[in-house]
Structures are given as C-alpha cells and as structure tokens.
Design a protein around this motif. Structure first.
Motif, PDB file in Angstrom:
ATOM      1  N   TYR A 111       1.530   3.725   7.714  1.00  0.00           N
ATOM      2  CA  TYR A 111       1.877   4.288   6.409  1.00  0.00           C
ATOM      3  C   TYR A 111       0.638   4.387   5.520  1.00  0.00           C
ATOM      4  CZ  TYR A 111       4.589   5.529   2.351  1.00  0.00           C
ATOM      5  OH  TYR A 111       5.095   6.209   1.268  1.00  0.00           O
ATOM      6  N   LEU A 126      -0.858   7.783   3.852  1.00  0.00           N
ATOM      7  CA  LEU A 126      -1.170   7.956   2.425  1.00  0.00           C
ATOM      8  C   LEU A 126      -2.626   8.350   2.218  1.00  0.00           C
ATOM      9  CD1 LEU A 126       0.551   5.070   0.427  1.00  0.00           C
ATOM     10  CD2 LEU A 126       1.015   7.516   0.297  1.00  0.00           C
ATOM     11  N   ASP A 161       2.288  -2.171  -2.053  1.00  0.00           N
ATOM     12  CA  ASP A 161       3.530  -2.373  -1.306  1.00  0.00           C
ATOM     13  C   ASP A 161       4.292  -3.580  -1.854  1.00  0.00           C
ATOM     14  OD1 ASP A 161       5.447  -2.019   0.806  1.00  0.00           O
ATOM     15  OD2 ASP A 161       4.439  -3.583   1.953  1.00  0.00           O
ATOM     16  N   ASP A 190       1.502  -1.963   6.306  1.00  0.00           N
ATOM     17  CA  ASP A 190       1.898  -1.033   7.367  1.00  0.00           C
ATOM     18  C   ASP A 190       0.727  -0.072   7.589  1.00  0.00           C
ATOM     19  OD1 ASP A 190       2.867   1.120   8.870  1.00  0.00           O
ATOM     20  OD2 ASP A 190       4.837   1.081   7.906  1.00  0.00           O
ATOM     21  N   ASP A 198      -1.178  -1.814   1.461  1.00  0.00           N
ATOM     22  CA  ASP A 198       0.036  -1.815   2.273  1.00  0.00           C
ATOM     23  C   ASP A 198      -0.258  -2.468   3.605  1.00  0.00           C
ATOM     24  OD1 ASP A 198       2.432  -1.099   3.727  1.00  0.00           O
ATOM     25  OD2 ASP A 198       2.723   0.505   2.268  1.00  0.00           O
ATOM     26  N   LEU A 207       5.330   0.410  -4.207  1.00  0.00           N
ATOM     27  CA  LEU A 207       5.959   1.172  -3.137  1.00  0.00           C
ATOM     28  C   LEU A 207       6.883   0.244  -2.363  1.00  0.00           C
ATOM     29  CD1 LEU A 207       3.108   3.145  -1.337  1.00  0.00           C
ATOM     30  CD2 LEU A 207       5.145   4.117  -2.363  1.00  0.00           C
ATOM     31  N   SER A 208       8.066   0.728  -1.994  1.00  0.00           N
ATOM     32  CA  SER A 208       8.963  -0.099  -1.211  1.00  0.00           C
ATOM     33  C   SER A 208       9.872   0.762  -0.349  1.00  0.00           C
ATOM     34  CB  SER A 208       9.824  -0.982  -2.118  1.00  0.00           C
ATOM     35  OG  SER A 208      10.732  -1.737  -1.356  1.00  0.00           O
ATOM     36  N   ALA A 209      10.187   0.251   0.818  1.00  0.00           N
ATOM     37  CA  ALA A 209      11.163   0.910   1.686  1.00  0.00           C
ATOM     38  C   ALA A 209      12.578   0.651   1.182  1.00  0.00           C
ATOM     39  CB  ALA A 209      11.011   0.416   3.119  1.00  0.00           C
ATOM     40  N   LYS A 231       9.565   4.478  -0.415  1.00  0.00           N
ATOM     41  CA  LYS A 231       8.858   5.081   0.723  1.00  0.00           C
ATOM     42  C   LYS A 231       9.822   6.011   1.454  1.00  0.00           C
ATOM     43  CE  LYS A 231       5.744   1.253   1.854  1.00  0.00           C
ATOM     44  NZ  LYS A 231       5.407   0.273   2.887  1.00  0.00           N
ATOM     45  N   ASN A 232       9.572   7.296   1.298  1.00  0.00           N
ATOM     46  CA  ASN A 232      10.344   8.301   2.022  1.00  0.00           C
ATOM     47  C   ASN A 232       9.465   9.536   2.183  1.00  0.00           C
ATOM     48  OD1 ASN A 232      10.472   9.730  -0.430  1.00  0.00           O
ATOM     49  ND2 ASN A 232      12.485   8.918  -0.935  1.00  0.00           N
ATOM     50  N   GLU A 233      10.057  10.627   2.619  1.00  0.00           N
ATOM     51  CA  GLU A 233       9.258  11.822   2.913  1.00  0.00           C
ATOM     52  C   GLU A 233       8.665  12.466   1.663  1.00  0.00           C
ATOM     53  OE1 GLU A 233      13.530  12.646   2.458  1.00  0.00           O
ATOM     54  OE2 GLU A 233      12.478  11.406   3.896  1.00  0.00           O
ATOM     55  N   ALA A 269       7.519  10.575  -0.994  1.00  0.00           N
ATOM     56  CA  ALA A 269       6.808   9.521  -1.735  1.00  0.00           C
ATOM     57  C   ALA A 269       5.446   9.997  -2.243  1.00  0.00           C
ATOM     58  CB  ALA A 269       6.661   8.269  -0.880  1.00  0.00           C
TER      59      ALA A 269
END
Length: 144
Positions: free
Chosen positions: A18, A22, A57, A15, A13, A89-91, A112-114, A116
C-alpha cells in the motif's frame, strides 16, 4: 518565473504494498517530496526535518507488534509539533475510529479504498491552501 516551494509529505504505513502504491500516486505530483516510513518510530526520528504534512496509518502493527500504533504516533507527533497536519489512513470504515482520530487532533481521516488517493490529494491541497491563508492573515495582522 517563480518556482513553487517543494512540499515534504511523510507517508507512514506498515503495509509495504500500500505504501508503494501511494508513493507511485504521489510521484505524479512533482511539487511533493515524498518520504516513506514503515513504523511510527522511524517517522518520529525524522520529525526534525519538518515535514509539511504526514499521512499516517491507524494500526502500524504489521512490521513490529511492539511498535507504536497510529494513535500513539499521532500523539507523539502533536507533542513535538502540533502544527503539522496529520491525516489518518485506515482500512476500518467505522465512524467511531474516525471520531477517535479527530478527537486526537488528526487533520482528517481517510478510509483505504480505491478512491483514497483522490481524497488524500484533495485534503492535502486544502491543507496547504489553508496554511497559505493563515500565513497571509498573520502578515496582515502583524502590520496593524
């Protein structure tokens, strides 16, 4: 007592925050060896170490805008070793993105959220259980 085999998970990823988050979550699972990568190129350079699963990502364009995106990296991974499960994984919470990922042979797609990490943990556990069942089935079939 038999110690379970450590499983290697590549987390890819761009980010950094993030990725660190993880990593912290996965470090609570001692059976996993975690390797972090900020670009698809760095991940691809280490594929020879045979990771058990890759969490990748979707975009991968923050570190280097000219770097491979997630779909290009996924295609390169599958060209080298189609057996490695890759979770995208993606927003972006869009069905078309998920369909595109599955079309390109991703094992699964996670937003990608709380929650994930919880979802990732379940998917990874299921992937490893499936691999174990495939191995057992192959063992039985080879003996027939």
């Amino acid at each position: 007592m038999n110690t379970p085999k450590s499983r290697t998970i590549f987390l890819v990823d761009d980010d950094a925050l993030y990725l660190a988050s993880l990593e912290i979550d996965f470090l609570q699972r001692p059976e996993y060896k975690i390797r972090l990568f900020a670009t698809g190129e760095l991940c691809l350079a280490e594929l020879h170490t045979l990771p058990d699963i890759i969490v990748l990502d979707y975009h991968l364009d923050n570190v280097d805008p000219t770097a491979r995106n997630g779909m290009q990296t996924l295609a390169a991974i599958k060209a080298v070793n189609p057996g490695i499960p890759v979770i995208i994984l993606s927003a972006q919470d869009q069905i078309q993105v998920a369909v595109d990922c599955m079309h390109h042979k991703a094992h699964d797609y996670v937003v990608k959220n709380e929650t994930a990490f919880i979802r990732l943990d379940k998917i990874i556990t299921s992937a490893f259980e499936f691999q174990a069942m495939e191995k057992n089935l192959k063992w039985y079939v080879d003996r027939m």
